[in-house]
Design a protein around this motif. Sequence first.
Motif, PDB file in Angstrom:
ATOM      1  N   GLY A  20       0.631  -1.038  -0.007  1.00  0.00           N
ATOM      2  CA  GLY A  20       0.195  -0.027   0.005  1.00  0.00           C
ATOM      3  C   GLY A  20       0.718   1.217  -0.060  1.00  0.00           C
ATOM      4  N   ASP A  21       0.349   2.483   0.299  1.00  0.00           N
ATOM      5  CA  ASP A  21       0.847   3.568   0.582  1.00  0.00           C
ATOM      6  C   ASP A  21       1.969   3.622   1.789  1.00  0.00           C
ATOM      7  N   SER A  22       3.017   4.350   1.689  1.00  0.00           N
ATOM      8  CA  SER A  22       3.936   4.206   2.795  1.00  0.00           C
ATOM      9  C   SER A  22       3.182   4.771   4.176  1.00  0.00           C
ATOM     10  N   GLY A  23       2.201   5.429   3.885  1.00  0.00           N
ATOM     11  CA  GLY A  23       1.042   5.814   5.171  1.00  0.00           C
ATOM     12  C   GLY A  23       0.116   4.862   5.521  1.00  0.00           C
ATOM     13  N   ASP A  24       0.173   3.725   4.912  1.00  0.00           N
ATOM     14  CA  ASP A  24      -0.943   2.826   5.165  1.00  0.00           C
ATOM     15  C   ASP A  24      -0.677   1.731   6.176  1.00  0.00           C
ATOM     16  N   GLY A  25       0.636   2.014   6.764  1.00  0.00           N
ATOM     17  CA  GLY A  25       1.057   0.913   7.728  1.00  0.00           C
ATOM     18  C   GLY A  25       1.255  -0.372   7.433  1.00  0.00           C
TER      19      GLY A  25
END
Length: 225
Positions: A20-25
């Motif tokens: 996922g995105d780098s901010g998705d954990g």
Amino acid sequence: MRRNSRTAVARDRVVIRFAGDSGDGMQLTGDRFTSETAAFGNDLSTLPNFPAEIRAPAGTLPGVSSFQLHFANYDILTPGDQPDVLVAMNPAALKANIVDLPPGAVLIVNTDEFTTRNLTKVGYEANPLGDESLSDFQVHEVAMATLTKGALEETGLSKKDAERAKNMFALGLLTWILTSGKPQERAVGHLAAQAEYASLTTAINHALTTAQPVLARAIPGRGTP
């Protein structure tokens, strides 16, 4: 709702990848699943994969983060090559990782992120969930963000903060699919932990009650009978 009838398929090894995105954990999710896997006595090897760019724009290919875990009931030396299960949190994660999926692999997709805008960002002319491009895989479409926010309505968290717990929803879904288990009951002392636990249990309840077929792979740990 109707409960799924399913038969657990015993496998001696499985490779999974969260993307996922780098901010998705995804790194946190992979770390939590690794801990659960180790508790069963399985051997494991991991491969965290961080974005190529620092603070890359959300939903773009350079910003994709992934965590791969290979676990087995015998000694292993590598994190695996082709994942048996891919969790794609958005179109960028799907496009960046689909090339590694072998035919017949399980693909779990967060449909909330498959908007026209997000698809255009990574060069999709049409939604791959609506054509035949993914026909070689066992695709499971799940509105993770919507279900997570619904589960956390009573916690007092904002919708933005509640949506951040969707990675725990993905963890709960994989926990059920691959171990047929539930998160260990524990005392929850603060709001963040409550949100995580609610997301986990909501995912498992969704897996139990959805009409979609769900693949189950049960791996007996070396420390279990």
